[in-house]
Design a protein around this motif. Structure first.
Motif, PDB file in Angstrom:
ATOM      1  N   ASN A  65      60.275  46.090  14.359  1.00 35.46           N
ATOM      2  CA  ASN A  65      59.143  45.176  14.356  1.00 35.46           C
ATOM      3  C   ASN A  65      59.455  44.042  13.409  1.00 35.46           C
ATOM      4  O   ASN A  65      60.001  44.260  12.326  1.00 35.46           O
ATOM      5  CB  ASN A  65      57.856  45.870  13.907  1.00 35.46           C
ATOM      6  N   CYS A  66      59.138  42.822  13.799  1.00 37.73           N
ATOM      7  CA  CYS A  66      59.371  41.655  12.950  1.00 37.73           C
ATOM      8  C   CYS A  66      58.725  41.878  11.582  1.00 37.73           C
ATOM      9  O   CYS A  66      57.581  42.323  11.479  1.00 37.73           O
ATOM     10  CB  CYS A  66      58.800  40.409  13.610  1.00 37.73           C
ATOM     11  N   ALA A  67      59.483  41.571  10.526  1.00 33.69           N
ATOM     12  CA  ALA A  67      59.016  41.817   9.158  1.00 33.69           C
ATOM     13  C   ALA A  67      57.836  40.928   8.779  1.00 33.69           C
ATOM     14  O   ALA A  67      57.107  41.239   7.831  1.00 33.69           O
ATOM     15  CB  ALA A  67      60.168  41.613   8.171  1.00 33.69           C
ATOM     16  N   ASN A  68      57.646  39.816   9.482  1.00 36.01           N
ATOM     17  CA  ASN A  68      56.489  38.968   9.243  1.00 36.01           C
ATOM     18  C   ASN A  68      55.258  39.680   9.789  1.00 36.01           C
ATOM     19  O   ASN A  68      55.096  39.841  10.999  1.00 36.01           O
ATOM     20  CB  ASN A  68      56.681  37.616   9.925  1.00 36.01           C
ATOM     21  N   GLU A  69      54.359  40.114   8.919  1.00 38.93           N
ATOM     22  CA  GLU A  69      53.205  40.912   9.341  1.00 38.93           C
ATOM     23  C   GLU A  69      52.252  40.142  10.240  1.00 38.93           C
ATOM     24  O   GLU A  69      51.454  40.747  10.955  1.00 38.93           O
ATOM     25  CB  GLU A  69      52.468  41.451   8.119  1.00 38.93           C
ATOM     26  N   ALA A  70      52.328  38.833  10.226  1.00 36.30           N
ATOM     27  CA  ALA A  70      51.497  38.030  11.115  1.00 36.30           C
ATOM     28  C   ALA A  70      52.075  38.001  12.521  1.00 36.30           C
ATOM     29  O   ALA A  70      51.448  37.493  13.447  1.00 36.30           O
ATOM     30  CB  ALA A  70      51.366  36.605  10.583  1.00 36.30           C
ATOM     31  N   CYS A  71      53.269  38.529  12.691  1.00 33.47           N
ATOM     32  CA  CYS A  71      53.938  38.565  13.987  1.00 33.47           C
ATOM     33  C   CYS A  71      54.086  40.003  14.462  1.00 33.47           C
ATOM     34  O   CYS A  71      53.501  40.418  15.449  1.00 33.47           O
ATOM     35  CB  CYS A  71      55.316  37.893  13.879  1.00 33.47           C
ATOM     36  N   HIS A  72      54.909  40.764  13.755  1.00 33.30           N
ATOM     37  CA  HIS A  72      55.094  42.196  14.024  1.00 33.30           C
ATOM     38  C   HIS A  72      55.646  42.472  15.425  1.00 33.30           C
ATOM     39  O   HIS A  72      55.503  43.557  15.978  1.00 33.30           O
ATOM     40  CB  HIS A  72      53.763  42.940  13.838  1.00 33.30           C
TER      41      HIS A  72
ATOM     42  N   ASN B 195      63.376  32.013  13.027  1.00 32.52           N
ATOM     43  CA  ASN B 195      63.502  31.288  11.757  1.00 32.52           C
ATOM     44  C   ASN B 195      62.127  30.999  11.161  1.00 32.52           C
ATOM     45  O   ASN B 195      61.959  31.016   9.936  1.00 32.52           O
ATOM     46  CB  ASN B 195      64.265  29.974  11.974  1.00 32.52           C
ATOM     47  N   GLU B 196      61.148  30.737  12.027  1.00 30.54           N
ATOM     48  CA  GLU B 196      59.787  30.489  11.539  1.00 30.54           C
ATOM     49  C   GLU B 196      59.256  31.712  10.803  1.00 30.54           C
ATOM     50  O   GLU B 196      58.697  31.606   9.700  1.00 30.54           O
ATOM     51  CB  GLU B 196      58.870  30.137  12.702  1.00 30.54           C
ATOM     52  N   CYS B 197      59.427  32.889  11.403  1.00 32.37           N
ATOM     53  CA  CYS B 197      58.960  34.119  10.765  1.00 32.37           C
ATOM     54  C   CYS B 197      59.763  34.416   9.497  1.00 32.37           C
ATOM     55  O   CYS B 197      59.215  34.932   8.516  1.00 32.37           O
ATOM     56  CB  CYS B 197      59.065  35.293  11.739  1.00 32.37           C
TER      57      CYS B 197
ATOM     58  N   ILE C 215      52.144  40.597  19.646  1.00 32.51           N
ATOM     59  CA  ILE C 215      52.708  41.894  19.305  1.00 32.51           C
ATOM     60  C   ILE C 215      53.102  42.651  20.564  1.00 32.51           C
ATOM     61  O   ILE C 215      54.190  43.196  20.665  1.00 32.51           O
ATOM     62  CB  ILE C 215      51.690  42.743  18.505  1.00 32.51           C
ATOM     63  N   PHE C 216      52.216  42.640  21.554  1.00 30.22           N
ATOM     64  CA  PHE C 216      52.439  43.468  22.725  1.00 30.22           C
ATOM     65  C   PHE C 216      53.278  42.794  23.804  1.00 30.22           C
ATOM     66  O   PHE C 216      53.394  43.302  24.913  1.00 30.22           O
ATOM     67  CB  PHE C 216      51.103  43.959  23.273  1.00 30.22           C
TER      68      PHE C 216
END
Length: 343
Positions: free
Chosen positions: A278-285, A304-306, A330-331
């Motif tokens: 899962n992407c480490a950016n919690e706003a993305c995941h 790069n944004e995340c 996310i999904f």
């Protein structure tokens, strides 16, 4: 009485490490009429919390769907409690092929309208008129029959990292998406072909087999216990293993290896890889496949944004995501436009 978690995932993880005791990852499901799911939910939470059970459990009027982790030393007590519930006595338990003490870090027992998001109106067909359950040996014989059509009832991100040889793997995001697509694609073979289905642990095939019989398929079969039970039987009985790759699982492991084949690719560089993260950016995941090299290069992020957001102080990250809903992203599960080599 406390009927919810009070510890964070990090706090629970630390306690598990400190205890140093073996835990078992288990899944099971059962369709049954539950008159008051809320009372049943509370009953399970009280008893399982005392046994240090962790996991994600859904309860509905139609039954229970459970994925959980239980201390090995408490397994007998856990099994005894299951057997004390009439409709769960001797229920089949799928025990994970690869164990991880941290597969679950909280106990979540939730009441839902359905234990499986299938989008079906169960009142329109007989959900108990299911397909023929087959074991691993019979399954192997069936799928070699030229009159058999083998269908993977899982989603694209699951079959991407592992599936049975020669299986149809629908390119779908959800189980409910697959039902009508499969019926349409196989409409000409309702009478003359054997429809054989499989999924992770069997629950999706339970509903799908009844649905397809209702839709006119004459010969419907399902793999008993899914990929998890199939692998156990193959190993125990020294049968030929016709599954290749990894089995995707819905816990912190995200997958358990069945064979050494790596049939997927890193979504960022294209190199062979079958590790979901899962992407480490919690706003993305975002859930996607990432190799070790890209993980290091991208700081465990999908873009790069995340990566830039994830490098900010935590409080600044919280401000940026305040009030934003990102569940749709996310999904997408590997279909994001930021991924170069997505399926």
């Amino acid at each position: 009485m406390q009927l919810y978690n009070t510890l964070s995932a990090k706090e629970r993880e630390a306690l598990i490490e400190e205890a140093g005791k073996e835990r078992l990852t288990i899944s099971f499901y059962k369709y049954a009429h539950i008159g008051n799911p809320s009372i049943f939910r509370n009953h399970l939470f009280i008893h399982w919390n005392e046994l240090d059970v962790l996991g994600r459990i859904y309860v509905a009027h139609e039954g229970i769907n459970a994925q959980l982790s239980v201390p090995a030393e408490n397994f007998a007590a856990f099994k005894s409690h299951l057997d004390s519930i009439i409709f769960l006595e001797n229920v089949r338990l799928n025990i994970a092929i690869e164990q991880d003490n941290k597969s679950f870090l909280k106990l979540k027992v939730k009441v839902r309208k359905k234990i499986l998001a299938d989008g079906l109106n169960d009142a329109t067909f007989d959900v108990t008129n299911r397909g023929v359950h087959v074991n691993a040996e019979t399954f192997n014989t069936l799928i070699e029959d030229p009159d058999t059509i083998l269908v993977d009832m899982r989603n694209h991100y699951e079959s991407e990292i592992g599936h049975f040889k020669n299986a149809l793997t629908p390119d779908v995001d959800t189980f409910r998406d697959s039902l009508d697509i499969i019926e349409q694609d196989l409409a000409d073979h309702k009478e003359d072909k054997k429809l054989v289905m499989y999924c992770t642990g069997g629950i999706r095939c339970e509903k799908a087999s009844a649905y397809y019989k209702h839709k006119g398929f004459k010969q419907v079969y399902q793999l008993e216990g899914g990929i998890i039970e199939y692998t156990r039987q193959v190993n125990d009985q020294n049968l030929e293993n016709k599954f290749i790759g990894k089995n995707f699982v819905f816990d912190h492991r995200r997958g358990e290896r069945i064979t050494d084949h790596v049939i997927a690719n890193c979504h960022q560089c294209g190199n062979p890889c079958d590790v979901h993260v899962n992407c480490a950016n919690e706003a993305c995941h975002l859930l996607f496949i990432q190799c070790d090299s890209c993980s290091e290069k991208m700081d465990n992020c999908c873009s790069n944004e995340c990566k830039e957001i994830n490098a900010l102080p935590y409080e600044e990250q919280k401000k940026l995501r305040r009030g934003k809903v990102v569940s749709n992203k996310i999904f997408k599960k590997g279909r994001s436009e930021v991924l170069t080599y997505k399926k």
